[in-house]
Design a protein around this motif. Structure first.
Motif, PDB file in Angstrom:
ATOM      1  N   VAL A   1      20.754 -46.933  57.015  1.00  0.00           N
ATOM      2  CA  VAL A   1      19.643 -46.009  58.169  1.00  0.00           C
ATOM      3  C   VAL A   1      19.666 -44.539  57.632  1.00  0.00           C
ATOM      4  CG1 VAL A   1      19.173 -45.364  60.205  1.00  0.00           C
ATOM      5  CG2 VAL A   1      19.827 -47.681  59.805  1.00  0.00           C
ATOM      6  N   SER A   2      21.005 -44.079  57.243  1.00  0.00           N
ATOM      7  CA  SER A   2      20.937 -42.643  56.462  1.00  0.00           C
ATOM      8  C   SER A   2      20.242 -42.498  55.233  1.00  0.00           C
ATOM      9  CB  SER A   2      22.485 -42.641  56.461  1.00  0.00           C
ATOM     10  OG  SER A   2      23.023 -42.493  57.729  1.00  0.00           O
ATOM     11  N   THR A   3      20.399 -43.781  54.484  1.00  0.00           N
ATOM     12  CA  THR A   3      19.661 -43.455  52.880  1.00  0.00           C
ATOM     13  C   THR A   3      18.219 -43.347  53.416  1.00  0.00           C
ATOM     14  OG1 THR A   3      21.502 -44.562  52.104  1.00  0.00           O
ATOM     15  CG2 THR A   3      19.585 -44.406  50.896  1.00  0.00           C
ATOM     16  N   ALA A   4      17.598 -44.008  54.228  1.00  0.00           N
ATOM     17  CA  ALA A   4      16.167 -44.357  54.026  1.00  0.00           C
ATOM     18  C   ALA A   4      15.746 -42.799  54.922  1.00  0.00           C
ATOM     19  CB  ALA A   4      15.889 -45.025  55.400  1.00  0.00           C
ATOM     20  N   ARG A   5      16.540 -42.458  55.863  1.00  0.00           N
ATOM     21  CA  ARG A   5      16.310 -40.906  56.252  1.00  0.00           C
ATOM     22  C   ARG A   5      16.274 -39.917  55.167  1.00  0.00           C
ATOM     23  NH1 ARG A   5      16.732 -38.896  61.537  1.00  0.00           N
ATOM     24  NH2 ARG A   5      15.863 -36.905  61.671  1.00  0.00           N
ATOM     25  N   GLU A   6      17.311 -39.819  54.430  1.00  0.00           N
ATOM     26  CA  GLU A   6      17.519 -38.740  53.462  1.00  0.00           C
ATOM     27  C   GLU A   6      16.767 -39.020  52.352  1.00  0.00           C
ATOM     28  OE1 GLU A   6      21.727 -39.585  52.256  1.00  0.00           O
ATOM     29  OE2 GLU A   6      22.350 -38.653  53.988  1.00  0.00           O
ATOM     30  N   GLN A   7      16.091 -40.165  52.109  1.00  0.00           N
ATOM     31  CA  GLN A   7      15.126 -40.365  51.089  1.00  0.00           C
ATOM     32  C   GLN A   7      13.800 -40.330  51.178  1.00  0.00           C
ATOM     33  OE1 GLN A   7      16.036 -43.850  48.667  1.00  0.00           O
ATOM     34  NE2 GLN A   7      17.832 -43.143  47.900  1.00  0.00           N
TER      35      GLN A   7
ATOM     36  N   GLN B   1      16.963 -49.754  47.738  1.00  0.00           N
ATOM     37  CA  GLN B   1      15.936 -48.905  48.346  1.00  0.00           C
ATOM     38  C   GLN B   1      15.425 -49.864  49.565  1.00  0.00           C
ATOM     39  OE1 GLN B   1      13.530 -46.673  45.641  1.00  0.00           O
ATOM     40  NE2 GLN B   1      15.350 -45.147  45.357  1.00  0.00           N
ATOM     41  N   GLU B   2      14.933 -51.158  49.018  1.00  0.00           N
ATOM     42  CA  GLU B   2      14.286 -52.164  49.581  1.00  0.00           C
ATOM     43  C   GLU B   2      15.022 -52.386  50.979  1.00  0.00           C
ATOM     44  OE1 GLU B   2      11.327 -54.196  49.011  1.00  0.00           O
ATOM     45  OE2 GLU B   2      10.914 -52.650  48.068  1.00  0.00           O
ATOM     46  N   LEU B   3      16.502 -52.425  50.707  1.00  0.00           N
ATOM     47  CA  LEU B   3      17.213 -53.014  51.838  1.00  0.00           C
ATOM     48  C   LEU B   3      17.224 -51.855  52.958  1.00  0.00           C
ATOM     49  CD1 LEU B   3      18.916 -55.461  52.605  1.00  0.00           C
ATOM     50  CD2 LEU B   3      20.914 -54.333  51.495  1.00  0.00           C
ATOM     51  N   ALA B   4      17.468 -50.446  52.481  1.00  0.00           N
ATOM     52  CA  ALA B   4      17.289 -49.014  53.274  1.00  0.00           C
ATOM     53  C   ALA B   4      15.811 -49.121  54.034  1.00  0.00           C
ATOM     54  CB  ALA B   4      17.375 -47.968  52.419  1.00  0.00           C
ATOM     55  N   ALA B   5      14.945 -49.557  53.371  1.00  0.00           N
ATOM     56  CA  ALA B   5      13.374 -49.525  54.121  1.00  0.00           C
ATOM     57  C   ALA B   5      13.441 -50.696  54.996  1.00  0.00           C
ATOM     58  CB  ALA B   5      12.391 -49.664  53.109  1.00  0.00           C
ATOM     59  N   ARG B   6      13.943 -52.014  55.147  1.00  0.00           N
ATOM     60  CA  ARG B   6      14.084 -52.922  56.009  1.00  0.00           C
ATOM     61  C   ARG B   6      14.927 -52.380  57.186  1.00  0.00           C
ATOM     62  NH1 ARG B   6      12.768 -58.240  55.561  1.00  0.00           N
ATOM     63  NH2 ARG B   6      12.822 -58.033  53.387  1.00  0.00           N
TER      64      ARG B   6
ATOM     65  N   LEU C   1      25.441 -57.969  56.942  1.00  0.00           N
ATOM     66  CA  LEU C   1      26.313 -56.629  56.426  1.00  0.00           C
ATOM     67  C   LEU C   1      27.132 -56.401  57.454  1.00  0.00           C
ATOM     68  CD1 LEU C   1      23.028 -54.764  54.734  1.00  0.00           C
ATOM     69  CD2 LEU C   1      24.567 -56.333  53.651  1.00  0.00           C
ATOM     70  N   SER C   2      28.179 -55.379  57.081  1.00  0.00           N
ATOM     71  CA  SER C   2      28.816 -54.709  57.884  1.00  0.00           C
ATOM     72  C   SER C   2      28.327 -53.789  58.789  1.00  0.00           C
ATOM     73  CB  SER C   2      30.171 -54.043  57.360  1.00  0.00           C
ATOM     74  OG  SER C   2      29.824 -52.981  56.528  1.00  0.00           O
ATOM     75  N   ARG C   3      28.814 -53.135  59.844  1.00  0.00           N
ATOM     76  CA  ARG C   3      27.949 -52.257  60.637  1.00  0.00           C
ATOM     77  C   ARG C   3      28.020 -50.919  59.742  1.00  0.00           C
ATOM     78  NH1 ARG C   3      28.787 -48.058  63.956  1.00  0.00           N
ATOM     79  NH2 ARG C   3      27.286 -47.776  65.795  1.00  0.00           N
ATOM     80  N   GLN C   4      29.148 -50.603  58.896  1.00  0.00           N
ATOM     81  CA  GLN C   4      29.019 -49.525  58.457  1.00  0.00           C
ATOM     82  C   GLN C   4      28.185 -49.337  57.167  1.00  0.00           C
ATOM     83  OE1 GLN C   4      31.686 -51.347  58.989  1.00  0.00           O
ATOM     84  NE2 GLN C   4      32.994 -49.988  60.364  1.00  0.00           N
TER      85      GLN C   4
END
Length: 315
Positions: A43-49, A8-13, A34-37
């Motif tokens: 980014v998608s996880t940050a939006r969904e959460q 979650q920290e990485l998604a927020a970053r 990280l890889s682009r994927q």
């Protein structure tokens, strides 16, 4: 910090880099090693959460005019139209999610305890994902539909539970399959005291949020195992254009009955509703269903897209 917290920290970053700094997903990937994927998934996880809240302060004048015209034509008490242009259905759904979350937030912000009746489906789930986390434990969410499929599995779109989590409120679910195995089986489910108490809550809900479903092979009810391919074909032969909570209607918004009605356990709906029911749907694939829902006045609120609004007004 455990593994989930680190994710979650990485998604927020990643969200800060993408939405605030304006970096591309490739640049985020390079910055984080990280890889682009993986960067794209973060980014998608940050939006969904619900880490990302989108609010566009300036309305589109044409869309406001369309909403007013739709309200006048179909007797809607609430109508929102998002700009769509030539966007595909997936992009339209993302825009509906943002606008739908804004509409829901207006009701959630009430201090007076509210009971929200909630349907199911991809569009509603996307809207709930876009809702910000808030502290409203006085509000309740109640399911309008049984979520057990024919193979005894649960639906992947358990929307009321997710919404209750976001508000930190209570969640009440219908302890039954959407369609029972037989009329006698339906009677058994519906006689249960828990079922009757939950459905009574749903019938007395302050406001109801529902998706509007299409009727075609591979539609959500079919894909999730609630109705068979043959039942889809039979419904289409009867002129079914759309459905809400397993209630099917034709292009004129008139109720269509089939063998499924003797098995249906969801909360009852009726045309020309006087209840506060808001439907969320858009895109080419759902046009016939949306047209039927507003023609039959199964909803008195609608959140849809520009192209759909133009077509509805041209009828």
């Amino acid at each position: 910090m455990n593994k989930e917290e680190k994710k979650q920290e990485l998604a927020a970053r990643a969200a800060w880099m993408y939405y605030v700094a304006g970096l591309t997903q490739q640049e985020i990937a390079q910055s984080l090693g990280l890889s682009r994927q993986v960067a794209q998934r973060l980014v998608s996880t940050a939006r969904e959460q619900g880490m990302v809240s989108v609010k566009i302060a300036h309305p589109v004048t044409h869309c406001l005019a369309l909403a007013q015209a739709l309200s006048a034509k179909f007797g809607l008490t609430l109508c929102r139209v998002v700009p769509s242009g030539q966007l595909d259905d997936d992009a339209v759904q993302q825009m509906l999610a943002v606008e739908g979350a804004e509409v829901m937030s207006q009701f959630i912000s009430e201090d007076t305890p509210q009971t929200f009746g909630i349907g199911s489906g991809k569009t509603l789930r996307a809207i709930i994902d876009a809702l910000p986390w808030t502290e409203r434990p006085q509000h309740h969410c109640v399911s309008m539909i049984g979520a057990i499929a024919r193979d005894d599995s649960g639906t992947r779109y358990d929307v009321p539970l997710k919404m209750a989590e976001k508000m930190q409120g209570k969640y009440f679910f219908i302890p039954a399959p959407l369609y029972a195995d037989s009329p006698d089986d339906r009677e058994m489910w519906c006689r249960h005291q828990v079922y009757q108490r939950v459905t009574q809550r749903a019938l007395n809900a302050s406001v109801i949020f529902l998706g509007i479903g299409e009727v075609s092979p591979g539609c959500p009810l079919n894909a999730e195992g609630f109705i068979t391919d043959q039942q889809v074909s039979d419904l289409q032969s009867k002129g079914a254009a759309g459905e809400m909570l397993g209630h099917f209607f034709n292009q004129q918004g008139e109720r269509i009955y089939s063998e499924l009605d003797a098995l249906l356990t969801s909360v009852p709906l009726e045309a020309n509703t006087t209840r506060n029911i808001i439907g969320f749907a858009g895109g080419e694939r759902k046009f016939a269903a949306i047209r039927a829902a507003v023609a039959g006045r199964w909803v008195n609120g609608l959140v849809t897209d520009e192209a759909t609004a133009n077509r509805l007004l041209s009828l």
